[in-house]
Structures are given as structure tokens and as C-alpha cells.
Design an enzyme around this catalytic site. Structure first.
Site, short mmCIF file in Angstrom:
data_model
loop_
_atom_site.label_atom_id
_atom_site.label_comp_id
_atom_site.label_asym_id
_atom_site.label_seq_id
_atom_site.Cartn_x
_atom_site.Cartn_y
_atom_site.Cartn_z
N THR A 112 0.87 -1.18 0.00
CA THR A 112 0.00 0.00 0.00
C THR A 112 0.90 1.23 0.00
O THR A 112 2.04 1.17 0.44
CB THR A 112 -0.86 0.05 1.27
OG1 THR A 112 0.02 0.07 2.40
CG2 THR A 112 -1.78 -1.13 1.37
N GLU A 160 -5.77 -3.59 -0.82
CA GLU A 160 -6.15 -4.72 0.03
C GLU A 160 -7.29 -5.54 -0.58
O GLU A 160 -7.66 -6.59 -0.05
CB GLU A 160 -6.59 -4.20 1.41
CG GLU A 160 -5.44 -3.69 2.28
CD GLU A 160 -5.15 -2.20 2.06
OE1 GLU A 160 -5.50 -1.68 0.99
OE2 GLU A 160 -4.57 -1.59 2.98
N TRP A 213 -19.79 15.90 10.85
CA TRP A 213 -18.92 15.61 9.73
C TRP A 213 -19.30 16.42 8.50
O TRP A 213 -20.48 16.56 8.17
CB TRP A 213 -19.00 14.12 9.36
CG TRP A 213 -18.37 13.22 10.37
CD1 TRP A 213 -17.92 13.58 11.61
CD2 TRP A 213 -18.12 11.83 10.24
NE1 TRP A 213 -17.40 12.49 12.25
CE2 TRP A 213 -17.52 11.40 11.44
CE3 TRP A 213 -18.35 10.90 9.22
CZ2 TRP A 213 -17.14 10.08 11.65
CZ3 TRP A 213 -17.98 9.59 9.43
CH2 TRP A 213 -17.38 9.18 10.64
P1 AMP Z 1 -4.93 2.21 -3.08
O1 AMP Z 1 -4.82 1.07 -2.16
O2 AMP Z 1 -3.65 2.97 -3.23
O3 AMP Z 1 -5.51 1.84 -4.38
O4 AMP Z 1 -5.92 3.26 -2.40
C1 AMP Z 1 -7.21 2.87 -2.02
C2 AMP Z 1 -7.96 4.07 -1.55
O5 AMP Z 1 -8.15 4.99 -2.61
C3 AMP Z 1 -9.36 3.75 -1.08
O6 AMP Z 1 -9.38 3.25 0.23
C4 AMP Z 1 -10.03 5.10 -1.20
O7 AMP Z 1 -9.73 5.94 -0.10
C5 AMP Z 1 -9.38 5.68 -2.43
N1 AMP Z 1 -10.23 5.46 -3.61
C6 AMP Z 1 -10.14 4.51 -4.54
N2 AMP Z 1 -11.10 4.68 -5.48
C7 AMP Z 1 -11.82 5.75 -5.11
C8 AMP Z 1 -12.95 6.43 -5.66
N3 AMP Z 1 -13.53 6.07 -6.80
N4 AMP Z 1 -13.43 7.49 -4.97
C9 AMP Z 1 -12.86 7.90 -3.82
N5 AMP Z 1 -11.79 7.32 -3.27
C10 AMP Z 1 -11.27 6.26 -3.90
#
Ligand code: AMP
Length: 568
Positions: A190, A335, A447
Site C-alpha cells: 500500500t 487490500e 462531519w
Molecule cells: P490504493 O490502495 O492505493 O488503491 O488506495 C485505495 C484508496 O483509494 C481507497 O481506500 C479510497 O480511499 C481511495 N479510492 C479509490 N477509489 C476511489 C474512488 N472512486 N473514490 C474515492 N476514493 C477512492
């Protein structure tokens, strides 16, 4: 107790190699096209790809790599990277894709944590490797994804060998072993903004099931009639599974290499008759800007998947209204391999008035088979799917992690993975992310969705990028501060932007201040780095304390139990 009656079907394991073997046998002449770092275009077929992936497997086995060993990659989207995906996992080694956009210190830390045996890298990362090789003493060798002719001049890593030289002695006559489907396939870290990155270790079973789920018609809807261009990097969550879903369905694969500017992407899409493409909003912004300036239009693109961070509604509209391209908003995370939800409409929803359809499709969407989700309040109780109550999003399913690599304690809560995202779910089962838990803005105990505030700003034609963060406030504890990057040559004032919010959100959601900057900080995966932004604006003084009307600050109960007062 009676013995359960078992089905009498073959227990054939779900292995990653079966995807490429299927493509090689049934779509053997379908092309894989790659724009190379050198700028030329390489093309060959699934059949060629499988042969070379087998040559790589033979070469790695000859080097002493064993099942379970991790092999790292630092590479763009291209055919050699694809061969590495299959040439490692095919015999039980683990393909560890590393994000080159991380800081060198973090990369070295990740390589050591993963205990990578060999690292395969693109020539563009030669200097980076020079800087970190000595800090990774357990790496046995460094393989440059090129031929001898194009080997970059490098100082340090030894032994260093070109990929083509490594493959050359091997003939590709190799049978993929039948592995246990629970064996590890890929390791993806991550890109956390706090602390060290954590590894998600996928299995063959989870990878194949995810590929099946991702290909479904209401997901990416891939088929052998598609030409698919993953802009999302293969070093970020397996390019959302496209390198697996494409051979599964027989779709033609088109790789952009490191040529990710709007003009290069557009040209590749046109020449390769791309029908489907996937990427983060920032990439599409570059493409759409180029197309507007150049006055060009897509001739083959039918749909595009947008995710990784919130897709501004204005972007969905541009794709659809101006270019006739279906834009599918999706959500997922490392994840989760990564796909969780996609905003496609079912028959009933597609009969509703256009505005209602649009509203649904601006959400992150419904789950696909294989993912189960729920939202929970601060007290741990499940919240209703009414589109109003919001709480932390929890997920579970066969392609969701159970624990992090090398970590003993499980992150699960009652068998569910807490995503760290805050969301609502409506009666249609459409999920809407309102924030990351750690980015939430609490004004008077209530919020405020920073994403909603950003989306409204993004609708203004002068706004290129918007970030809403919490700013300390003596009375309300926190108030929203909006930080804006403007498009060049388009003007907008603070008051014009503030006027956008009138009547669209509760008055107490309206930012207390707007600041214009030249650029915003991003993480290695292109997401807004709000942690950094909050640091940058830690001492920002909001304009003389604005009275915040109608903020239901007196009772924290609503937010605490996960429901928000309806915007006025
Ligand atoms: P990653 O593991 O780097 O792909 O990041 C995952 C995180 O990206 C998620 O937990 C979200 O917080 C954010 N994320 C992914 N897709 C979206 C989306 N379409 N809208 C808002 N946040 C997103």
C-alpha cells in the site's frame, strides 16, 4: 452428525498461468501492443507472450529461484512486464510489483521487507537502482528489462544482466506446474501516507477470482472484441487486474509504457482502435485537456473506467456528453486486489429520469459478485442503507486480505476488513465515499464531506484541481479550507467559487476560506496527499471567524452514530 455429500467435480486449481495458457491456446493470434520506452511500438501475440514467459520461468529456475521466492519489478506497462507477471507466478514464485514513484528510502525498505531475490527493472529506473542497490544486500541480481544493446550505463548493482540475454539460452518448452491455488501470486504494498507501507499478498485463487469478477458485464465488461489500454500502472494493484482479465476474455492488450501524456495516449488509442481504458482521474484530465486544445475526438473508445480517487462529476459529463464515451466510476483498494464497486446501472435504474441516472453514476457504485460490504457506526453497529447514514465501510470476500504480509495481527473486525473509507450506501446498494476516515472534517462535532465540497468546486470550468481540508478553528474545532489549482488563462474569484455552494449544500459545509496555489501535493499513486496539505496549512488563519449558521453542533450524536443531517 451426517457426513456432508461432496460434489463430484474436478478439483482443478485456479492458477494465474491458466489465464495466459487459455489466451495462448484460444486467442493465440490476438495482439499485445506496447509503446516502448525508446518510443517505438512493439507488437506480438498471446502465443508469443506465453512462450517468452516460459523462457523467463526457465531462466529464473536456473538461477535457483524457488516457489515462494519474491521477484521484484520496477517497470511501466509493457510486454516484458507482462511476461514477468506470468513467468514468476507460473512456477510458484511471487511477483512483487514496486511503485517507482515512492521515495528511494521507501523502495529500499519495501525490497528488504519483501526479501526480493531478483529485481527486474526498466532502463528509466537505472539511476534509481544505482541509488538503492547497496541498501538491498539480499538481492542476488538485477535484471534490466531490455537487450544488451540498450543496457544503461550504471555504477553499482552486480550482477547486472539484460533480460533478453537472460532469456536467450531457454527455449520456452516448459509445462506450467499445477500449483495449489492458495499459494501466493502477487505482493503489492500500500502507498500509505503514514508509517511504512504494508504488503498485501494475493493468492492464485484470489487473483483468478478477481479476474473473473472484473470481467463481468456489469464490471469492466471485457470481451475478445475489446482492445483494452490500462493506463493504470502495472505497479499499482496489478493495473486493476487488467493483465489477468484481458487474457481470460481474449481482449487485445495495449500498453502505453511511460508515454502517459494526453497526446501520446490519444494517438495510441486511435491507432490501436482501443475500445476500453482505465485510469485515475488525473490521467484523464491530461487526456481531456489535450483533446480540447487539439480539437480531436475518439473514434473507437466506448468506455472508460475511472477510480483510485473520486471522479469529479464534471469529468463523467465531459466523457459522456462531449465524447459519447461511457465513463464508469469505480472504487477499490490494494487490500482488495483492487475492485470493490462500480457504478453501472441495472435495467430498472436505467429507466429512471436522466438526472437520477446521472446522480447514481456519480457514486462509487454497487459491489460486484465476490465482494460484500456494509457501513458501521462509531459504536460498531451496522448502519442502514438509506443514502444518509454514513460510517466506516467494511468489506469481505475471496479477494480481500485477511492479514498483511509479515504481520501477525489481523486487521479484521468480526471477519470484515475495515477500509478506512467513510461512506453512505443508498437503497439501490450504491455506495458513496464521503471521505477517508483520517481526512474527515469535523465542525462542531458534525462531519463535513470534503469530497462533496471538492466535487462542487471541480464543476467550475476554471478549477483544475481542488482539495478540501480541515483547518483548526477556535469555536468549531475544525472548519473546511478549500485549496484550488486554477486552469491557466481562466479566471475565477474566491467569491464566485463560494457562490457555487449556495443552495447546494448545508450552509455550514461552505468553506471558510479559499486559497489558490500552483500545485497540490500527491502521493506516489497520484492521490491527493491531504496529510502533507494539512501540514502546509497548519498555521493558516481563517478569515475573521465567520458565523456558521445552522450547524447542529450541539449534538454529536448524529455523526457519532453515523448519520448526517440532511443538507438544506
Ligand atoms: P490504493 O490502495 O492505493 O488503491 O488506495 C485505495 C484508496 O483509494 C481507497 O481506500 C479510497 O480511499 C481511495 N479510492 C479509490 N477509489 C476511489 C474512488 N472512486 N473514490 C474515492 N476514493 C477512492
Amino acid at each position: 452428525m451426517t457426513t456432508p455429500l461432496h460434489g463430484q467435480m474436478m478439483d482443478v486449481p485456479l492458477t494465474v498461468s491458466s489465464l495466459l495458457a487459455h489466451a495462448s491456446r484460444h486467442f493465440g493470434t490476438t495482439e499485445i501492443v506496447s509503446k516502448r520506452i525508446e518510443g517505438d511500438v512493439h507488437r506480438y501475440t498471446y502465443r508469443d507472450c506465453e512462450k517468452r514467459a516460459k523462457q523467463l520461468a526457465q531462466a529464473l529456475i536456473a538461477l535457483g529461484v524457488e516457489a515462494g521466492d519474491r521477484i521484484g519489478t520496477l517497470a511501466w506497462n509493457g510486454y516484458r512486464h507482462l511476461e514477468t507477471y506470468y513467468g514468476t507466478t507460473g512456477f510458484g514464485a511471487v511477483c512483487h510489483t514496486i511503485n517507482p514513484r515512492l521515495f528511494p528510502d521507501q523502495i529500499a525498505w519495501i525490497i528488504n521487507d519483501a526479501d526480493d531475490r531478483y529485481i527486474l527493472f526498466d532502463t528509466t529506473f537505472a539511476q534509481l537502482i544505482d541509488r538503492l542497490a547497496q541498501r538491498c544486500p539480499r538481492v542476488r541480481g538485477w535484471i534490466v528489462l531490455t537487450d544488451d544493446e540498450h543496457l544503461p550505463a550504471m555504477r553499482s548493482p552486480t550482477p547486472l544482466v539484460s533480460y533478453e540475454t537472460l532469456l536467450e539460452p531457454h527455449d520456452g518448452t516448459f509445462d506450467w506446474p499445477l500449483l495449489d491455488e492458495r499459494q501466493a501470486s502477487y505482493l503489492c504494498y500500500t502507498s500509505g501516507t503514514t508509517g511504512n507501507p504494508k504488503g498485501a499478498l494475493y493468492s492464485h485463487r484470489s487473483t483468478v477470482l478477481h479476474a473473473l469478477g472484473a470481467s463481468l458485464p456489469d464490471a469492466m465488461g471485457l470481451s475478445s472484441r475489446d482492445s483494452v489500454l490500462p493506463v493504470v500502472p502495472m505497479f499499482h494493484v496489478n493495473a486493476w487486474g487488467i493483465p489477468h482479465a484481458a487474457p481470460l476474455t481474449g481482449a487485445k492488450l495495449v500498453f502505453p509504457g511511460n508515454h502517459l501524456d494526453g497526446e501520446s495516449l490519444f494517438e495510441l488509442m486511435e491507432t490501436e482502435r482501443v475500445t476500453c481504458s482505465n485510469g485515475v482521474p488525473t490521467v484523464w484530465l491530461g487526456l481531456l485537456n489535450y483533446m480540447k486544445e487539439a480539437g480531436v475526438r475518439f473514434s473507437s473508445l466506448q468506455r472508460t473506467g475511472i477510480g483510485g480517487s473520486t471522479c469529479p462529476p464534471a469529468m463523467l459529463r465531459t466523457f459522456e456528453d462531449e465524447y459519447g464515451v461511457e465513463a464508469i466510476h469505480g472504487w477499490g483498494m490494494t487490500e482488495m486486489s483492487p475492485i470493490g464497486t462500480l457504478a453501472t446501472l441495472n435495467w430498472d435504474q436505467s429507466q429512471r429520469p436522466p438526472e437520477e441516472q446521472r446522480r447514481l453514476r456519480e457514486n462509487q457504485g454497487h459491489v460486484i459478485y465476490g465482494v460484500d460490504m456494509k457501513i458501521v457506526g462509531d459504536d460498531g453497529r451496522d448502519l442502514p442503507w438509506d443514502g444518509v447514514a454514513f460510517g466506516e465501510l467494511h468489506v469481505r470476500g475471496p479477494w480481500v486480505i485477511e492479514r498483511y504480509f509479515q504481520k501477525d495481527d489481523s486487521p479484521l473486525v468480526n471477519g470484515w476488513f475495515p477500509t478506512g473509507d467513510v461512506a453512505t450506501i443508498d437503497r439501490d446498494g450504491f455506495m458513496r465515499i464521503t471521505d477517508r476516515c483520517k481526512d474527515v472534517i469535523k465542525s462542531g462535532g458534525e462531519w463535513i464531506s470534503s469530497i462533496e465540497v471538492e466535487n462542487l468546486a471541480m464543476a467550475h470550468p476554471a478549477v483544475a484541481e481542488a482539495a478540501c481540508i480541515a483547518c483548526a478553528h477556535p469555536k468549531w474545532s475544525q472548519r473546511p479550507l478549500l485549496v484550488i489549482v486554477k486552469h491557466k488563462d481562466v479566471e475565477v474569484t474566491r467569491d464566485e467559487l463560494l457562490a457555487l455552494y449556495e443552495g447546494k449544500v448545508a450552509k455550514w459545509w461552505i468553506p471558510d476560506d479559499i486559497v489558490f496555489v500552483n500545485e497540490l501535493p500527491h502521493t506516489a499513486t497520484g492521490k491527493l496527499n491531504k496529510l502533507k496539505l494539512r501540514e502546509l496549512f497548519r498555521d493558516h488563519v481563517l478569515p475573521l471567524q465567520r458565523e456558521v449558521p445552522n450547524c447542529p453542533h450541539s449534538k454529536r450524536g448524529a455523526a457519532g452514530s453515523g448519520s448526517t443531517p440532511a443538507p438544506e
